[in-house]
Design a protein around this motif. Structure first.
Motif, mmCIF file in Angstrom:
data_model
loop_
_atom_site.group_PDB
_atom_site.id
_atom_site.type_symbol
_atom_site.label_atom_id
_atom_site.label_comp_id
_atom_site.label_asym_id
_atom_site.label_seq_id
_atom_site.Cartn_x
_atom_site.Cartn_y
_atom_site.Cartn_z
ATOM 1 N N LEU A 42 6.994 45.501 -10.002
ATOM 2 C CA LEU A 42 7.176 44.579 -11.183
ATOM 3 C C LEU A 42 6.416 43.348 -11.442
ATOM 4 C CD1 LEU A 42 11.133 44.305 -10.581
ATOM 5 C CD2 LEU A 42 10.012 45.832 -12.002
ATOM 6 N N GLU A 43 5.585 43.242 -12.415
ATOM 7 C CA GLU A 43 4.808 42.086 -12.677
ATOM 8 C C GLU A 43 5.197 41.396 -13.941
ATOM 9 O OE1 GLU A 43 2.188 39.212 -13.134
ATOM 10 O OE2 GLU A 43 2.315 40.272 -11.172
ATOM 11 N N ALA A 44 5.179 40.204 -13.642
ATOM 12 C CA ALA A 44 6.072 39.357 -14.954
ATOM 13 C C ALA A 44 4.821 39.330 -15.973
ATOM 14 C CB ALA A 44 6.278 37.933 -14.297
ATOM 15 N N GLY A 45 3.582 39.101 -15.777
ATOM 16 C CA GLY A 45 2.494 39.002 -16.641
ATOM 17 C C GLY A 45 1.950 40.277 -17.190
ATOM 18 N N PRO A 46 1.332 40.596 -18.159
ATOM 19 C CA PRO A 46 0.585 41.626 -18.699
ATOM 20 C C PRO A 46 -0.197 42.284 -17.728
ATOM 21 C CG PRO A 46 -0.588 39.891 -19.682
ATOM 22 C CD PRO A 46 0.475 39.145 -18.602
ATOM 23 N N LYS A 47 -0.770 43.673 -18.196
ATOM 24 C CA LYS A 47 -1.802 44.254 -17.568
ATOM 25 C C LYS A 47 -2.993 43.530 -17.470
ATOM 26 C CE LYS A 47 -1.353 48.156 -20.165
ATOM 27 N NZ LYS A 47 -1.393 49.699 -20.736
ATOM 28 N N ASP A 48 -4.035 43.617 -16.665
ATOM 29 C CA ASP A 48 -5.276 43.014 -16.436
ATOM 30 C C ASP A 48 -6.422 43.586 -17.434
ATOM 31 O OD1 ASP A 48 -5.180 45.619 -14.946
ATOM 32 O OD2 ASP A 48 -6.764 44.791 -13.524
ATOM 33 N N TRP A 49 -6.107 43.197 -18.723
ATOM 34 C CA TRP A 49 -6.791 43.999 -19.726
ATOM 35 C C TRP A 49 -8.024 42.943 -20.321
ATOM 36 C CZ3 TRP A 49 -7.064 41.601 -24.560
ATOM 37 C CH2 TRP A 49 -5.932 40.511 -24.753
ATOM 38 N N MET A 90 -0.828 38.047 -14.158
ATOM 39 C CA MET A 90 -1.067 39.158 -14.713
ATOM 40 C C MET A 90 -1.323 40.321 -13.574
ATOM 41 S SD MET A 90 -4.113 37.331 -13.913
ATOM 42 C CE MET A 90 -4.889 36.349 -15.228
ATOM 43 N N LEU A 91 -1.407 41.524 -13.575
ATOM 44 C CA LEU A 91 -1.952 42.524 -12.377
ATOM 45 C C LEU A 91 -3.083 41.847 -11.815
ATOM 46 C CD1 LEU A 91 -1.070 45.961 -13.819
ATOM 47 C CD2 LEU A 91 0.049 44.723 -12.079
ATOM 48 N N GLY A 118 5.146 42.885 -17.682
ATOM 49 C CA GLY A 118 5.928 41.820 -18.608
ATOM 50 C C GLY A 118 7.729 42.115 -18.000
ATOM 51 N N ALA A 119 7.767 42.116 -16.781
ATOM 52 C CA ALA A 119 9.019 42.510 -16.228
ATOM 53 C C ALA A 119 9.140 41.248 -15.073
ATOM 54 C CB ALA A 119 9.059 43.638 -15.544
#
Length: 557
Positions: free
Chosen positions: A33-40, A83-84, A216-217
């Motif tokens: 679980l990652e609160a932020g977005p992907k590392d895009w 983020m990731l 986003g979790a």
């Protein structure tokens, strides 16, 4: 309902490692679980993009401390990656491990298996050292470590000046001896950032069928049955969801948010929990205590020659060429991490090991790079921080709302020796900058300036201008006794099925940048978890269940 073997909370420096290593076993199911977005975002991967990330409110938690009593009542800015990759996706990529004595000290406190000889194999396991394998370095690991390809001429002058001032040159501060000055090695590959996400969550890893990554979790609460932690409640978009763990929940949310989530879940000091109307699952008064961070002060000089790497008009006009260099040869000043020159020095000859760290920047910088006008000046800056602060702070709840930041009381300079050491470090830096190697480059001292000459004036400057250099730790201290939070297997005292794996478990702050040590903690923890799983299988106590995707749960790898 989603059911997995292991739930990992937080996709930062430790969480990426744990999720990757556990899911190497195809019979183990893992949800990260990652609160932020992907590392895009491109700013994550272009090293110079870290400056933009200081301003982002999407990729940066933008924490602030409460008013620090010993720092003129200032609230200090604490950037943390959202983020990731966590903060490894926005840091300066400096690869340092701390001193061997730091880990031997952990072991001397009763933490079996955490001495330097115990942790060195995990540093080596994670590493791909471009210089090659050695007694202290590994090759073939996911984390690429490399030398600067094009260091700035000012950084070269810094090394010459430091040697003239009596400090030894050291080509490897992570080798046999830490003391000395040299170039930082960086966690980059082909001129791009090699974050924990890039290293340990490659496309191949993210495609594993036994690994679910939810971005986003944001975790809101640990789920429990009696004293056993059974899963995690989290918010994803507008939805409240749950994921359940057959084996363990592994908390990797960092020194600020790991204690916050424990307290929100009823694990912490019962009096503090009672203040917020939270029922106590287990009274653990050390949760959030023992907060440590490296306090940092800078000195900046004008450069008489136009060679610095800041935001000068000269460099802005070179930007199209720098973009071309990055794309065609993975070189140029966009691959710069800002802090090129490294130093581990002693504040006085009486110190057994270095107690100060230097970060030399061939640019004018203050306020975390957020003063863009100041960066347009040709100049050079030295950061100096005290490595082993005796001051302690605390993380407490501001609210029962898990989406609100906790209270950060860093407690900077509450122990008087910390200020004395920083003053000594300040004087050492001035001595380096006064060396002949800088004669052709050294302009006026613009910060703090020649008004700050006496010890009292230097102390005043430190109180008014010192900042965090981003190494919070210690808030879920490893050890035994009333104030310890986890044991030396990183299991939370007093409950079952829960470990904390991040910089918060450090009983004392290591002498260096904390990203590589946090990755090491993730490596060692994953090994301990898998060993425990194998022992349980042999004794017939555990049988893995298949991964069950929860209905309507968005998948984001």
């Amino acid at each position: 309902m989603m059911l997995v073997d292991y739930v990992v909370v937080g996709g930062g420096s430790a969480g990426c490692v744990v999720a990757s290593r556990l899911s190497e076993d195809p019979d183990v199911t893992v949800c990260l679980l990652e609160a932020g977005p992907k590392d895009w975002h491109p700013a994550i991967h272009i090293p110079a993009g870290m400056l933009w990330l200081m301003f982002s409110r999407t990729l940066n938690w933008q924490f602030t401390t409460r008013a620090e009593t010993e720092l003129a009542g200032r609230q200090l800015f604490w950037p943390r990656g959202r983020m990731l990759g966590g903060s490894s996706s926005m840091n300066a990529m400096c690869y340092t491990r701390g001193h061997a004595a730091d880990y031997d000290h952990w072991a001397s406190l009763g933490n079996q298996g955490w001495g330097y000889a115990d942790v060195l194999p995990y540093f080596k396991r994670s590493e791909h050292q471009e210089r090659g394998a050695s007694e202290f370095h590994g090759v073939g690991g996911p984390l690429n470590v490399m030398d600067f390809r094009q260091p700035n001429v000012l950084t070269q002058r810094y090394l010459e000046a430091a040697e003239q001032a009596g400090f030894p040159l050291n080509n490897d501060v992570n080798g046999a001896e830490q003391e000395g000055v040299g170039y930082f090695q960086v966690t980059q590959k082909n001129g791009r950032r090699c974050s924990a996400a890039k290293a340990f969550l490659s496309d191949e890893v993210r495609a594993r069928p036994n690994l679910t990554i939810l971005t986003g979790a944001q975790a809101t609460r640990l789920l429990s049955q009696g004293r056993r932690i059974t899963g995690v409640a989290f918010r994803q978009g507008r939805h409240q969801r749950e994921v359940h763990a057959q084996a363990e929940v592994i908390l990797c949310a960092g020194a600020v948010q790991s204690p916050q989530l424990l307290m929100l879940s009823g694990i912490g000091d019962s009096a503090h929990l009672h203040e917020h109307g939270i029922n106590t699952l287990h009274h653990l008064p050390g949760v959030g205590r023992n907060l440590q961070d490296h306090l940092d002060v800078t000195l900046t000089y004008r450069s008489l020659q136009r060679v610095s790497s800041g935001l000068s008009w000269r460099n802005m006009l070179r930007m199209p060429g720098a973009v071309l260099q990055l794309l065609t040869s993975s070189s140029g000043f966009l691959t710069n991490n800002g802090a090129e020159g490294c130093g581990f020095i002693k504040s006085s000859p009486d110190e057994a090991i270095p107690d100060l760290q230097l970060h030399f920047m061939p640019a004018s910088l203050r306020n975390h790079g957020r003063d863009l006008r100041f960066m347009t000046n040709e100049g050079f800056t030295m950061h100096v921080c005290q490595l082993r602060p005796k001051s302690r702070g605390r993380i407490t709840l501001a609210s029962t709302d898990p989406l609100k930041a906790p209270i950060i009381d860093a407690g900077y300079l509450t122990h008087p020796e910390d200020l004395q050491t920083l003053v000594k470090g300040f004087k050492q830096v001035r001595r380096i900058f006064a060396s002949p190697a800088f004669d052709a480059y050294r302009g006026e001292e613009v910060a703090p300036g020649l008004d700050a000459i006496s010890d009292e004036a230097i102390e005043q400057h430190i109180r008014q201008h010192a900042e965090s250099i981003y190494h919070p730790s210690g808030t879920c201290r490893m050890g035994q006794g009333d104030m310890a939070v986890v044991d030396d297997q990183l299991r939370v005292h007093g409950v079952q099925g829960l470990r904390v794996v991040d910089a918060s478990i450090m009983p004392t702050l290591i002498g260096g940048n904390t990203n590589a040590p946090t990755i090491m903690i993730g490596e060692k923890a994953a090994d301990m978890i898998l060993q425990a799983r194998r022992r349980a299988r042999l004794s017939g106590r555990h049988a893995a269940a298949p991964l069950a995707q929860s209905e309507g749960c968005e998948y984001a790898a």
